[in-house]
Design a protein around this motif. Structure first.
Motif, mmCIF file in Angstrom:
data_model
loop_
_atom_site.group_PDB
_atom_site.id
_atom_site.type_symbol
_atom_site.label_atom_id
_atom_site.label_comp_id
_atom_site.label_asym_id
_atom_site.label_seq_id
_atom_site.Cartn_x
_atom_site.Cartn_y
_atom_site.Cartn_z
ATOM 1 N N LEU A 120 0.819 -1.208 0.000
ATOM 2 C CA LEU A 120 0.000 0.000 0.000
ATOM 3 C C LEU A 120 0.853 1.258 0.000
ATOM 4 O O LEU A 120 0.548 2.230 -0.687
ATOM 5 N N VAL A 121 1.926 1.249 0.778
ATOM 6 C CA VAL A 121 2.831 2.401 0.786
ATOM 7 C C VAL A 121 3.433 2.615 -0.598
ATOM 8 O O VAL A 121 3.503 3.743 -1.105
ATOM 9 N N SER A 122 3.851 1.527 -1.253
ATOM 10 C CA SER A 122 4.444 1.643 -2.583
ATOM 11 C C SER A 122 3.419 2.098 -3.614
ATOM 12 O O SER A 122 3.743 2.845 -4.537
ATOM 13 N N MET A 123 2.174 1.664 -3.463
ATOM 14 C CA MET A 123 1.148 2.004 -4.440
ATOM 15 C C MET A 123 0.666 3.436 -4.275
ATOM 16 O O MET A 123 0.352 4.116 -5.254
ATOM 17 N N ILE A 124 0.615 3.922 -3.034
ATOM 18 C CA ILE A 124 0.065 5.251 -2.779
ATOM 19 C C ILE A 124 1.133 6.332 -2.890
ATOM 20 O O ILE A 124 0.912 7.389 -3.494
ATOM 21 N N CYS A 125 2.318 6.083 -2.329
ATOM 22 C CA CYS A 125 3.369 7.104 -2.288
ATOM 23 C C CYS A 125 4.428 6.925 -3.370
ATOM 24 O O CYS A 125 5.360 7.727 -3.455
ATOM 25 N N LEU A 126 4.337 5.875 -4.176
ATOM 26 C CA LEU A 126 5.151 5.661 -5.374
ATOM 27 C C LEU A 126 6.644 5.447 -5.149
ATOM 28 O O LEU A 126 7.428 5.726 -6.055
ATOM 29 N N PRO A 127 7.102 4.956 -4.004
ATOM 30 C CA PRO A 127 8.526 4.618 -3.917
ATOM 31 C C PRO A 127 8.790 3.243 -4.515
ATOM 32 O O PRO A 127 7.880 2.412 -4.619
ATOM 33 N N LEU A 133 11.558 -0.214 1.788
ATOM 34 C CA LEU A 133 12.116 -1.096 2.818
ATOM 35 C C LEU A 133 12.991 -0.354 3.812
ATOM 36 O O LEU A 133 13.233 -0.838 4.917
ATOM 37 N N GLN A 134 13.469 0.824 3.457
ATOM 38 C CA GLN A 134 14.349 1.585 4.340
ATOM 39 C C GLN A 134 13.595 2.525 5.267
ATOM 40 O O GLN A 134 14.208 3.247 6.052
ATOM 41 N N ILE A 135 12.264 2.542 5.195
ATOM 42 C CA ILE A 135 11.480 3.425 6.055
ATOM 43 C C ILE A 135 11.568 2.955 7.505
ATOM 44 O O ILE A 135 11.404 1.765 7.799
ATOM 45 N N THR A 136 11.819 3.880 8.414
ATOM 46 C CA THR A 136 11.869 3.589 9.846
ATOM 47 C C THR A 136 10.750 4.367 10.548
ATOM 48 O O THR A 136 10.100 5.239 9.962
ATOM 49 N N TRP A 137 10.553 4.045 11.821
ATOM 50 C CA TRP A 137 9.517 4.749 12.579
ATOM 51 C C TRP A 137 9.868 6.222 12.770
ATOM 52 O O TRP A 137 8.977 7.045 12.999
ATOM 53 N N ALA A 138 11.153 6.553 12.679
ATOM 54 C CA ALA A 138 11.543 7.965 12.789
ATOM 55 C C ALA A 138 11.066 8.775 11.593
ATOM 56 O O ALA A 138 10.995 10.006 11.660
ATOM 57 N N ASP A 139 10.716 8.104 10.504
ATOM 58 C CA ASP A 139 10.240 8.788 9.305
ATOM 59 C C ASP A 139 8.723 8.978 9.302
ATOM 60 O O ASP A 139 8.178 9.576 8.376
ATOM 61 N N GLY A 234 2.424 1.246 -8.961
ATOM 62 C CA GLY A 234 1.180 1.622 -8.476
ATOM 63 C C GLY A 234 0.730 2.950 -8.899
ATOM 64 O O GLY A 234 -0.326 3.321 -8.523
ATOM 65 N N CYS A 235 1.728 3.243 -9.702
ATOM 66 C CA CYS A 235 1.246 4.600 -9.986
ATOM 67 C C CYS A 235 0.026 4.570 -10.894
ATOM 68 O O CYS A 235 -0.682 5.569 -11.035
ATOM 69 N N GLN A 236 -0.252 3.453 -11.512
ATOM 70 C CA GLN A 236 -1.403 3.387 -12.401
ATOM 71 C C GLN A 236 -2.713 3.479 -11.621
ATOM 72 O O GLN A 236 -3.749 3.828 -12.187
ATOM 73 N N PHE A 237 -2.694 3.197 -10.348
ATOM 74 C CA PHE A 237 -3.886 3.374 -9.518
ATOM 75 C C PHE A 237 -4.292 4.842 -9.491
ATOM 76 O O PHE A 237 -5.476 5.172 -9.613
ATOM 77 N N LEU A 238 -3.338 5.735 -9.323
ATOM 78 C CA LEU A 238 -3.642 7.167 -9.302
ATOM 79 C C LEU A 238 -4.121 7.650 -10.659
ATOM 80 O O LEU A 238 -4.956 8.557 -10.745
ATOM 81 N N TYR A 239 -3.629 7.052 -11.724
ATOM 82 C CA TYR A 239 -3.983 7.485 -13.075
ATOM 83 C C TYR A 239 -5.324 6.915 -13.526
ATOM 84 O O TYR A 239 -6.197 7.641 -14.022
ATOM 85 N N LYS A 240 -5.529 5.610 -13.322
ATOM 86 C CA LYS A 240 -6.718 4.957 -13.846
ATOM 87 C C LYS A 240 -7.919 5.060 -12.915
ATOM 88 O O LYS A 240 -9.051 5.214 -13.373
ATOM 89 N N VAL A 241 -7.681 4.926 -11.617
ATOM 90 C CA VAL A 241 -8.786 4.893 -10.671
ATOM 91 C C VAL A 241 -9.089 6.279 -10.106
ATOM 92 O O VAL A 241 -10.222 6.744 -10.148
ATOM 93 N N CYS A 242 -8.035 6.928 -9.582
ATOM 94 C CA CYS A 242 -8.237 8.275 -9.028
ATOM 95 C C CYS A 242 -8.297 9.350 -10.110
ATOM 96 O O CYS A 242 -8.670 10.484 -9.818
ATOM 97 N N ARG A 243 -7.872 9.012 -11.344
ATOM 98 C CA ARG A 243 -7.946 9.904 -12.506
ATOM 99 C C ARG A 243 -7.133 11.181 -12.318
ATOM 100 O O ARG A 243 -7.556 12.255 -12.700
ATOM 101 N N TRP A 244 -5.966 11.044 -11.696
ATOM 102 C CA TRP A 244 -5.043 12.173 -11.616
ATOM 103 C C TRP A 244 -4.419 12.381 -12.991
ATOM 104 O O TRP A 244 -4.222 11.432 -13.753
ATOM 105 N N ASP A 245 -4.073 13.628 -13.302
ATOM 106 C CA ASP A 245 -3.351 13.864 -14.547
ATOM 107 C C ASP A 245 -1.860 13.652 -14.321
ATOM 108 O O ASP A 245 -1.383 13.518 -13.189
#
Length: 304
Positions: A120-127, A133-139, A234-245
């Motif tokens: 979900l993080v990869s699909m929504i925030c596009l990393p 995998l390098q995200i820590t709780w400090a982030d 996941g970026c296609q989720f933002l393009y196809k479903v959320c319809r972002w340009d």
């Protein structure tokens, strides 16, 4: 396969360019010493011509170069349903014999839910997965605890596209995306890596500095796709479903601020290997069925 040949050539080019200090210029023979090459031999005209010819022969023989297939909303929904259908039970020590007899028991509920959070993080925030995998709780910062305003601030510690820092933070709201619920419910000690090293079937390392490696994630990801009947890498989720340009997607993902390499952007947004949005015979068909209503405006036309 042609893709393997490309990777071999890239590895050889890196070896000659970095380790042997020959750079990235095309190969040429030394003007004074016969048989001695200068610059990078794997980038010679002859090798380049061979690669083009090999590609042509592979295509004509029926071998198509397959790009990575995007994970769409339907696949994510199947992964979500699979996680919550996974029984929450204790797994003891697993022998090699039991692993061979029960390959479906490669992970329990805790590991599957942690993997779902990563998806979900990869699909929504596009990393990329190795960035996530390098995200820590400090982030992670929890903000806006008022009803309807709770959201999470995520600061990626590393991005390939931002070698000199300057990574814009991501704000994910609970009323739109609820991946933060997994974080709050499943984790008690908010320290170290978020995605821990997998131990056994359904345990993680007690050392909070042991994060999940890229190889371990790819193995788990492949097993997870097999669980739901998807046999593929996941970026296609933002393009196809959320319809972002495209402009909004690039701003959100921090991609190509100067748009000097649009081919890379479209490589992630569009691929022949993805499921087609519409059958070719229906593009000009005036009687084709309408689409599902847009979640924002309610329109069902194909231009929405």
């Amino acid at each position: 396969m042609y893709g393997t040949t490309q990777k071999m050539r890239a590895a050889v080019s890196h070896k000659f360019g970095r380790d042997h200090k020959l750079g990235t210029q095309p190969w040429s023979e030394h003007p004074m010493i016969a048989g001695k090459s200068i610059v990078n031999p794997s980038l010679s005209v002859m090798v380049s011509q061979y690669m083009v010819s090999l590609h042509r022969r592979k295509v004509w023989s029926g071998e198509a170069v397959t790009s990575a297939q995007a994970i769409d909303e339907v696949t994510m929904k199947c992964l979500w349903d699979f996680v919550w259908a996974t029984p929450c039970k204790e797994y003891g020590a697993t022998s090699c014999k039991r692993k061979a007899e029960n390959p479906a028991e490669w992970a329990g509920f805790m590991i599957c839910s942690m993997l779902l959070l990563l998806y979900l993080v990869s699909m929504i925030c596009l990393p990329c997965y190795d960035e996530a995998l390098q995200i820590t709780w400090a982030d992670i910062t929890f903000q806006g605890f008022r009803p309807g305003d709770f959201h999470v601030r995520l600061e990626l510690p590393f991005r390939k596209t931002h070698q000199y820092r300057g990574i814009a933070p991501f704000y994910v709201y609970a009323d739109e995306q609820f991946w933060w619920m997994l974080v709050r419910e499943r984790c008690k000690n908010l320290d170290g890596f978020i995605f821990w090293k997998k131990i056994g079937t359904d345990s993680v390392s007690v050392n909070l500095t042991d994060g999940m490696t890229s190889n371990a994630f790819l193995e788990c990801f492949h097993n997870n796709l097999l669980d739901i009947g998807v046999d593929s890498c996941g970026c296609q989720f933002l393009y196809k479903v959320c319809r972002w340009d495209f402009r909004d997607i690039c701003d959100w993902g921090g991609w190509a601020e100067n748009f000097n390499n649009p081919g890379t952007i479209f490589k992630y947004l569009l691929s022949w290997n993805d499921n087609p949005r519409e059958k070719r015979e229906h593009y000009m068909n005036p009687n084709r069925l309408m689409k599902d209503p847009c979640h924002a405006c309610g329109r069902t036309c194909h231009c929405a």
